[in-house]
Design a protein around this motif. Sequence first.
Motif, PDB file in Angstrom:
ATOM      1  N   GLY A 101       0.798  -1.223   0.000  1.00  0.00           N
ATOM      2  CA  GLY A 101       0.000   0.000   0.000  1.00  0.00           C
ATOM      3  C   GLY A 101       0.827   1.267   0.000  1.00  0.00           C
ATOM      4  O   GLY A 101       0.340   2.329   0.414  1.00  0.00           O
ATOM      5  N   VAL A 102       2.072   1.180  -0.505  1.00  0.00           N
ATOM      6  CA  VAL A 102       2.971   2.331  -0.531  1.00  0.00           C
ATOM      7  C   VAL A 102       3.135   2.807  -1.973  1.00  0.00           C
ATOM      8  O   VAL A 102       3.519   2.024  -2.850  1.00  0.00           O
ATOM      9  N   PRO A 103       2.844   4.073  -2.277  1.00  0.00           N
ATOM     10  CA  PRO A 103       3.030   4.567  -3.643  1.00  0.00           C
ATOM     11  C   PRO A 103       4.504   4.649  -4.007  1.00  0.00           C
ATOM     12  O   PRO A 103       5.350   4.981  -3.173  1.00  0.00           O
ATOM     13  N   LEU A 104       4.808   4.339  -5.266  1.00  0.00           N
ATOM     14  CA  LEU A 104       6.182   4.364  -5.763  1.00  0.00           C
ATOM     15  C   LEU A 104       6.353   5.496  -6.766  1.00  0.00           C
ATOM     16  O   LEU A 104       5.642   5.555  -7.779  1.00  0.00           O
ATOM     17  N   LEU A 105       7.290   6.389  -6.478  1.00  0.00           N
ATOM     18  CA  LEU A 105       7.683   7.456  -7.400  1.00  0.00           C
ATOM     19  C   LEU A 105       8.815   6.936  -8.278  1.00  0.00           C
ATOM     20  O   LEU A 105       9.867   6.531  -7.769  1.00  0.00           O
ATOM     21  N   VAL A 106       8.603   6.941  -9.584  1.00  0.00           N
ATOM     22  CA  VAL A 106       9.614   6.475 -10.534  1.00  0.00           C
ATOM     23  C   VAL A 106      10.130   7.666 -11.329  1.00  0.00           C
ATOM     24  O   VAL A 106       9.362   8.355 -12.002  1.00  0.00           O
ATOM     25  N   ASP A 107      11.413   7.901 -11.220  1.00  0.00           N
ATOM     26  CA  ASP A 107      12.068   8.982 -11.953  1.00  0.00           C
ATOM     27  C   ASP A 107      12.523   8.437 -13.304  1.00  0.00           C
ATOM     28  O   ASP A 107      13.399   7.580 -13.378  1.00  0.00           O
ATOM     29  N   VAL A 108      11.916   8.957 -14.388  1.00  0.00           N
ATOM     30  CA  VAL A 108      12.299   8.527 -15.739  1.00  0.00           C
ATOM     31  C   VAL A 108      13.010   9.662 -16.466  1.00  0.00           C
ATOM     32  O   VAL A 108      13.012   9.726 -17.697  1.00  0.00           O
ATOM     33  N   GLY A 109      13.633  10.548 -15.684  1.00  0.00           N
ATOM     34  CA  GLY A 109      14.304  11.693 -16.283  1.00  0.00           C
ATOM     35  C   GLY A 109      15.394  11.325 -17.247  1.00  0.00           C
ATOM     36  O   GLY A 109      15.692  12.082 -18.177  1.00  0.00           O
ATOM     37  N   ALA A 110      16.043  10.162 -17.070  1.00  0.00           N
ATOM     38  CA  ALA A 110      17.096   9.732 -17.992  1.00  0.00           C
ATOM     39  C   ALA A 110      16.595   8.745 -19.023  1.00  0.00           C
ATOM     40  O   ALA A 110      17.323   8.417 -19.970  1.00  0.00           O
ATOM     41  N   SER A 111      15.354   8.249 -18.867  1.00  0.00           N
ATOM     42  CA  SER A 111      14.869   7.132 -19.684  1.00  0.00           C
ATOM     43  C   SER A 111      13.824   7.512 -20.718  1.00  0.00           C
ATOM     44  O   SER A 111      13.783   6.921 -21.804  1.00  0.00           O
ATOM     45  N   ALA A 112      12.938   8.456 -20.384  1.00  0.00           N
ATOM     46  CA  ALA A 112      11.832   8.783 -21.281  1.00  0.00           C
ATOM     47  C   ALA A 112      12.371   9.236 -22.635  1.00  0.00           C
ATOM     48  O   ALA A 112      13.261  10.083 -22.716  1.00  0.00           O
TER      49      ALA A 112
END
Length: 364
Positions: A156-167
């Motif tokens: 039940g924990v939200p996950l922040l995914v940083d795609v700053g290098a991937s998108a």
Amino acid sequence: AFDDAVDRGWADPRRLHTEGRTARLLLEGARESFAASLGARTEEIDLLPSHTLALHAAVRAVARGRRRAGRDVVTSAVERAAILAAADFAVTQPWDGRTGSRVVIGVDRLGRVDGDAFAEAVRAPGVALAALQHANGEVGTRQPVEAVHEAASRAGVPLLVDVGASAGHAVLSDAWDLLAADAGDWGGMPGVAVLAIRARVRRSPDWPEDPERWSPGGVSVPAALAAAVALEMARSTRAADDAHRRALVDRIRSRVAAQVPDVEVVGDPADRLPHVVTFSCLYVDGEALVTELDRLGFAVGSGSACTSSTLEPSHVLAAMGVLTHGNVRLCLPPDVASDGIGRFLDVLPGAVRRVRDALGAGGL
């Protein structure tokens, strides 16, 4: 796209006159495009003026919104400095009279987080938010985002995914609850970042929130439209760009390791971003090497990718336990020429040798 939007979308998109409505249509079109490219709903997309601000906003608002669930934030040791700073800020704010801790999960020598340890950490009581990058922008190593997201969802924990290098450079999955992307990294205009938040995620901003979006004052309509077009273009040519740049990175990795003495090429050699390569040279000052390569016509980075102007030792490399001296980081654009890479590889050994000689380390 930018030039066209300057002509047609110069007005304030909140105004009701014809020019204002036109600007709003362009802005909404950009948000719809971002949503389609990133696998989100249009109403889940917010636009902000910088990637750093997007990361800060995500961490602060969700940590505050979920403060009843807990005050801890779980991150990997190799997240961007913006996430680490925001997490340290959020866990110390006495929003409810309590404070928490930032729980740091280590990585191996390739820069990959320990997925089992991360999953165990998010299952612990009192966790408000977890943050894990899709791939490391400094060494290119991809992270086990899908497995971590599954564990976080069960807890039940939200996950922040940083795609700053991937998108725009890699295929993204839907394994996220919050997603932050940087338009400048896929060829968009400066001044635009994208923050997507699933509707189910509870948030409570700790700043006066603009009714239209998270960022008070909004963003540049022309920059947003141009960024959306740039992302569509990057996705349309991604397969060809991937093959082209992956081959060049393989070439760089092998020749640097073979021709430069006392060098360590870091990051996963296979499961990585297609356009990022980093190596470190013993007995070399990073600033001196960057300056020497700049003199020869090559703009490279050194130190942490997110704090390169400080030229401090990279916290990413330090967490990996690899060499941090004389660090050089290359990010190849889609149109990078093979002959330019060849010339770089031809001059690199001499540049390293001259820097070592100047420091009195030649022949060591």
